[in-house]
Design an enzyme around this catalytic site. Structure first.
Site, PDB file in Angstrom:
ATOM      1  N   HIS A  92       0.846  -1.201   0.000  1.00 35.07           N
ATOM      2  CA  HIS A  92       0.000   0.000   0.000  1.00 35.07           C
ATOM      3  C   HIS A  92       0.880   1.249   0.000  1.00 35.07           C
ATOM      4  CE1 HIS A  92       1.132  -0.449   4.204  1.00 35.07           C
ATOM      5  NE2 HIS A  92       0.970   0.871   4.283  1.00 35.07           N
TER       6      HIS A  92
ATOM      7  N   HIS B 159       5.725   6.384  -0.973  1.00 31.21           N
ATOM      8  CA  HIS B 159       6.539   5.183  -1.101  1.00 31.21           C
ATOM      9  C   HIS B 159       5.674   3.944  -0.896  1.00 31.21           C
ATOM     10  CE1 HIS B 159       6.432   5.702   3.250  1.00 31.21           C
ATOM     11  NE2 HIS B 159       6.683   4.393   3.335  1.00 31.21           N
TER      12      HIS B 159
END
Length: 171
Positions: free
Chosen positions: A34, A119
């Site tokens: 995620h 990220h």
């Protein structure tokens, strides 16, 4: 319960992440991949109920888009301790993140002190692999926000989706 709001990583990017993380030690399971937008910390179910309405309204205001990641590198510093896909936040992602911060402020939830750096954590490789770095183009379709519950477990935390908030379909 410990919670955060993020964007799930789905195929084909999930498959690309799995391939990139092979041999890197402790790889993030595909179901855990995620992009975190906001860490909420410990929250009660009642606190989350009000927030859900605000996040749903936020999602209704934003069209689906694609976020590009162009590096696979140690994160958050040159020494790791993680390997992650990183990239510059696109304008739609910056707007979505700013809107989410407004929602959190409205509900009296704390904002993170560090600046937002998109990220996707691929692995916790250990000392042997932290010099790994490569350039590329990896695309995350951003179609929904998820409210996640996080529980610490060995060797990696587990995540459960508590609610999904679909973004508008781009025209």
């Amino acid at each position: 319960m410990r919670c955060f709001i993020g964007i799930p990583v789905v195929r084909p990017l999930a498959d690309q992440c799995r391939m990139l993380s092979q041999g890197m030690g402790l790889a993030t399971p595909a179901a855990n991949l995620h992009l975190t937008l906001a860490f909420l910390g410990e929250q009660s179910a009642s606190d989350l109920n009000g927030l859900k309405g605000s996040v749903s309204a936020l999602a209704d205001k934003h069209a689906s888009f694609a976020q590009l990641f162009d590096r696979c590198e140690p994160f958050p510093r040159d020494q790791g301790p993680f390997i992650a896909l990183t990239g510059k936040a696109s304008s739609p992602l910056q707007q979505l993140h700013a809107g989410l911060e407004e929602c959190l402020e409205f509900h009296g939830l704390p904002l993170e002190s560090r600046s937002f750096r998109p990220h996707i954590t691929l692995a916790r490789p250990g000392a042997a692999v932290t010099s790994f770095q490569t350039m590329g183009e990896w695309v995350l379709p951003v179609n929904a926000l998820w409210l996640y519950r996080s529980e610490w477990a060995e060797p990696l935390p587990t995540y459960e989706c508590l609610a999904r908030f679909a973004l508008k379909t781009a025209l």
